[in-house]
Design a protein around this motif. Structure first.
Motif, short mmCIF file in Angstrom:
data_model
loop_
_atom_site.label_atom_id
_atom_site.label_comp_id
_atom_site.label_asym_id
_atom_site.label_seq_id
_atom_site.Cartn_x
_atom_site.Cartn_y
_atom_site.Cartn_z
N UNK A 439 24.14 -5.22 -8.23
CA UNK A 439 23.57 -6.30 -7.42
C UNK A 439 24.41 -7.53 -8.09
N UNK A 440 25.07 -8.23 -7.15
CA UNK A 440 25.57 -9.55 -7.46
C UNK A 440 24.92 -10.54 -8.05
N UNK A 441 23.36 -10.45 -7.60
CA UNK A 441 22.50 -11.56 -7.96
C UNK A 441 21.77 -11.18 -9.52
N UNK A 442 22.09 -10.00 -9.97
CA UNK A 442 21.71 -9.65 -11.33
C UNK A 442 22.87 -9.23 -12.22
N UNK A 443 22.42 -9.35 -13.37
CA UNK A 443 23.42 -9.20 -14.40
C UNK A 443 23.08 -7.55 -14.92
N UNK A 444 23.90 -6.79 -14.94
CA UNK A 444 24.11 -5.52 -15.16
C UNK A 444 24.51 -5.15 -16.37
N UNK A 445 23.51 -4.74 -17.39
CA UNK A 445 24.01 -4.13 -18.80
C UNK A 445 23.53 -2.81 -19.09
N UNK A 446 24.68 -2.08 -19.67
CA UNK A 446 24.58 -0.59 -19.96
C UNK A 446 24.61 -0.58 -21.51
N UNK A 447 23.51 -0.03 -21.95
CA UNK A 447 23.17 0.19 -23.53
C UNK A 447 23.47 1.79 -23.75
N UNK A 448 24.26 2.01 -24.74
CA UNK A 448 24.49 3.41 -24.94
C UNK A 448 23.98 3.50 -26.39
N UNK A 449 22.95 4.60 -26.69
CA UNK A 449 22.44 5.01 -28.03
C UNK A 449 23.09 6.39 -28.37
N UNK A 450 23.71 6.32 -29.33
CA UNK A 450 24.41 7.87 -29.63
C UNK A 450 25.07 7.64 -31.05
N UNK A 451 25.43 8.69 -31.60
CA UNK A 451 26.08 8.83 -32.79
C UNK A 451 27.49 9.02 -32.55
N UNK A 452 28.11 8.96 -31.29
CA UNK A 452 29.41 9.34 -30.95
C UNK A 452 30.23 10.25 -31.69
N UNK A 453 29.32 11.44 -31.97
CA UNK A 453 29.74 12.54 -32.39
C UNK A 453 30.73 13.44 -31.41
N UNK A 454 31.90 12.79 -30.90
CA UNK A 454 32.98 13.43 -29.86
C UNK A 454 34.38 13.31 -30.50
N UNK A 455 35.24 14.29 -29.97
CA UNK A 455 36.54 14.30 -30.27
C UNK A 455 37.23 13.91 -29.16
N UNK A 456 36.82 13.44 -27.84
CA UNK A 456 37.69 13.09 -26.79
C UNK A 456 37.24 11.79 -26.32
N UNK A 457 37.54 10.92 -27.48
CA UNK A 457 36.99 9.37 -27.37
C UNK A 457 38.19 8.72 -26.29
N UNK A 458 39.30 9.00 -26.36
CA UNK A 458 40.31 8.46 -25.04
C UNK A 458 39.81 8.63 -23.80
N UNK A 459 39.35 9.90 -23.49
CA UNK A 459 39.03 9.99 -22.13
C UNK A 459 37.87 9.20 -21.60
#
Length: 760
Positions: A439-459
């Motif tokens: 929505x252009x009238x609103x600030x959109x913020x995405x917060x990710x909570x994780x340990x990041x235990x992945x091997x496909x970071x580039x994708x």
């Protein structure tokens, strides 16, 4: 029912042939292949200095505590190489110089090659390799990755001692040591440059100690060189390591010493997760050691300190001359931002939450605590949604909902029921969070909570660059050993910040700092210019400066910059640096006189590492072709002697030490489970299939994603206790033959009885 002799003879013959085929197949395919099966990790204690005099090469009866591998002798085991590490860190101002000494000891009577996967800080510039055998030292040289591996493999075949240090990710490295003699110790010394982090009025130094198991999707593959990977992550084998049995004592002990000389009298020096001792030296420097001696390499070491409020810094600028060029590294602190806006712009907050198996244990408790706090900070004008991911993705609402009392109560109930299971399929969740039209009238913020235990970071990073638009993405690292490379890169790609929560007691403090950033105006339009007293101004226009452009900054964040001034020596550095920007609607500027610059070694390496990071970011954004990016990175790395994904350090001893007729055994050294992880959940993760779909959760239907199935390759080398597929086929075939024999005999007997009944 009576069986006639011909029928009995035929049945006996069929069963005999079936048994012989089964016996021969078992010994041909299973008993023989057992000698070549992947070694299983057994018990591993904390290691002090190895007692070489009491080493035993082969064990056939009761075994002492230690790490063992299967021998070709049935029922026999031999001891695998063991490792201990020494870390020595020197902090001068904001620059960090670290030396890591890895002691590889071979307690067996076999010649061995050891492979050890280990972490380093994600922004470290690894530039030194030295191999020590007794009193002899062999210095390593930098080569392109393929050439370095060729040199190493040739030395290994020729029986020469050799070592190879490579990088698979910015924070995941591996050491290979070839031709370690029985009872011998080889020391690998690795050096790197780094910088101190300043955030929220705190300086911090992080030393990662263990590479957590990574979730790697795709079908397993092995290339011609024998390297393991998957169809989605071809280099998966470079980030995988066997896991030690968590029921026994931890392995890979680490000793650590920090020489802290920040240039001022530090206050509140503290280690967040390890007890320490602090010794104050003349001049105010501190010597910090681990209070309990060697510790298990199973969680990150974090040291924090504060500057006295009266000495709150405004700028720190360091310089180093290399040949005729001058390199700069600066940290500039903008003025305090004004108080939070009285009526902030309404926002849409999307919480993307990792509930995969690696989050089981203490991590899922931290996540729940963090989510409760975040939800309590929402205003009535805000809207929100929760998206969870493991092997599948689920969302609470089909779209963002107002932060009403009822919706928040529904969310809290949803959070209470979260459980950690499955694989870390983060990509569908990130895609779902970023594809909803803002929505252009609103600030959109995405917060990710994780340990990041992945091997496909580039994708994942490529997806963030492609879908972000005007949104902002923030990451919160959870657990004792998060994937800080991915977390930081994702936040930078999302024009947000990275917050780390290593203990549940830190949750409120860390999240308060994060929300302070979200609720205050950013520092924008930051520009740098150098004002010269004469015609030397052209040096600044020709300078290579990184990052470029300087990103927007959040409250209590410093401006960091690096620059290379070509053909300008330090004695000709004059004038002043002018920094300008705006906070909200108010402009500000700050100047730094050239005479305030401090000379320090390592600045050139820091600049080179920042340049490489900039090239990688351009490649992920799609503004630079992969081959061009590789060529530029290799050029910088070879010039500055740095390990990158495309360059490695290699050291080779001249003399041959292993006899030609003697075999060489190769072993991947085990690593600990990160502290707080639930081992059983990691085992379960190996058995699940990744399915890209959204389950229906909550009061609204979920959005269905394309379904993709395939096997998971987890960073595990575990005891092979499951029945193999070939053995299952053999058992199934034998059971079928037995059933067919019985069925044949039954039909034959029925037919014979019927014929007898028809006789007159």
């Amino acid at each position: 029912m009576k069986w006639h002799p011909p029928h009995r003879l035929m049945a006996f013959g069929i069963l005999l042939i079936t048994g012989l085929i089964g016996w021969g197949s078992y010994h041909l395919f299973f008993a023989r292949s057992a000698h070549h099966r992947t070694p299983s990790v057994a018990t591993v204690p904390a290691i002090a200095s190895p007692d070489k005099s009491s080493s035993h090469s082969l064990h056939t009866e009761a075994h002492d505590a230690g790490l063992y591998f299967v021998s070709e002798t049935p029922g026999a085991l031999y001891e695998a190489p063991v490792l201990k590490s020494e870390v020595r860190i020197e902090v001068h101002g904001l620059l960090v110089q670290t030396t890591v000494r890895q002691h590889f000891y071979n307690p067996s009577n076999q010649w061995v090659e050891g492979i050890y996967v280990f972490p380093l800080p994600e922004r470290s510039a690894v530039d030194r390799l030295r191999m020590q055998i007794g009193n002899r030292f062999i210095e390593g040289g930098i080569e392109e990755k393929e050439e370095a591996k060729r040199v190493y493999e040739q030395a290994k075949r020729e029986g020469k001692r050799a070592s190879l240090v490579s990088s698979a990710r910015d924070n995941v490295f591996s050491t290979r040591v070839a031709n370690v003699a029985p009872g011998e110790e080889v020391i690998i010394e690795i050096g790197y440059q780094d910088t101190v982090r300043y955030l929220d009025h705190r300086y911090s130094l992080r030393v990662p100690m263990v590479v957590a198991p990574r979730y790697v999707p795709g079908k397993p593959i092995i290339d011609r060189a024998g390297d393991i990977g998957t169809t989605d992550v071809p280099d998966a084998g470079d980030i995988l390591a066997p896991l030690a049995d968590p029921e026994r004592d931890p392995i890979n002990p680490v000793t650590l010493t920090v020489m802290l000389d920040p240039g001022f009298e530090p206050e509140q020096v503290a280690s967040l997760y390890h007890p320490i001792t602090i010794e104050t030296q003349t001049g105010g420097a501190r010597v910090i050691t681990l209070a309990d001696g060697p510790v298990a390499a199973n969680r990150d070491f974090v040291l924090e300190w504060r500057v006295p409020q009266r000495d709150e810094p405004t700028v720190s600028l360091f310089a180093e001359q290399k040949e005729t060029d001058t390199y700069l590294y600066g940290v500039l602190f903008p003025p305090e931002s004004p108080t939070a806006v009285s009526r902030p712009r309404p926002r849409d907050l999307i919480l993307v939450v990792d509930i995969s198996g690696s989050m089981a244990g203490t991590s899922i408790a931290q996540v729940k605590e963090a989510l409760r706090f975040i939800l309590s900070r929402l205003h009535p004008r805000d809207r929100f949604n929760l998206i969870t991911f493991e092997s599948t993705t689920a969302q609470l609402f089909h779209t963002v909902r107002p932060a009403t009392t009822d919706n928040l109560a529904t969310a809290l109930q949803f959070v209470q029921g979260l459980e950690a299971n499955g694989g870390t399929e983060i990509l569908p969740a990130i895609t779902l969070a970023l594809t909803e039209t803002p929505d252009r009238e609103r600030l959109r913020q995405v917060v990710v909570l994780t340990d990041g235990a992945i091997g496909y970071e580039a994708q994942v990073l490529e997806t963030i660059h492609r879908l972000l638009g005007t949104q902002r993405l923030f990451t919160i690292g959870i657990g004792s050993a998060p994937n800080s490379y991915f977390m930081r890169e994702a936040a930078e790609a999302g024009r947000g910040t990275f917050t780390y929560i290593g203990d549940i007691a830190e949750t409120k403090e860390r999240l308060l700092a994060l929300f302070s950033k979200l609720e205050h105006p950013m520092v924008t339009d930051v520009t740098l210019a150098w004002e010269w007293p004469d015609d030397r101004a052209s040096a600044w226009t020709k300078a290579e400066r990184y990052p470029c452009p300087i990103p927007d900054l959040y409250r209590d964040e410093p401006i960091t910059m690096t620059a290379k001034l070509p053909n300008l020596t330090l004695d000709r550095l004059d004038g002043r640096l002018i920094v300008t920007g705006s906070t909200g609607s108010k402009p500000w500027s700050r100047t730094v006189d050239a005479h305030a610059v401090k000379t320090e070694s390592g600045v050139a390496k820091v600049w080179a590492r920042r340049k490489i990071a900039q090239i990688m970011a351009e490649r992920l954004r799609g503004t630079l072709a992969p081959q061009e990016a590789r060529a530029r990175i290799v050029s910088v790395a070879l010039e500055h002697h740095l390990v990158t994904p495309f360059t490695s350090l290699v050291a080779v001893e001249r003399e041959r030490v292993r006899p030609p007729e003697t075999a060489l055994a190769t072993h991947r050294l085990a690593v600990n489970i990160p502290k707080g992880w639930a081992f059983q959940k990691i085992l379960e993760q190996e058995l699940r299939l990744p399915i890209w779909q959204v389950k229906k959760h909550g009061p609204a239907p979920g959005k269905v994603m394309p379904q993709v199935t395939g096997p998971i390759l987890v960073a595990l080398t575990l005891p092979q206790t499951a029945t193999s597929a070939r053995l299952q086929l053999l058992i199934g075939w034998m059971l079928f033959m037995v059933w067919w024999t019985v069925h044949y005999l039954y039909r034959a007997q029925v037919s014979s009885t019927a014929r007898q009944g028809e006789r007159p």
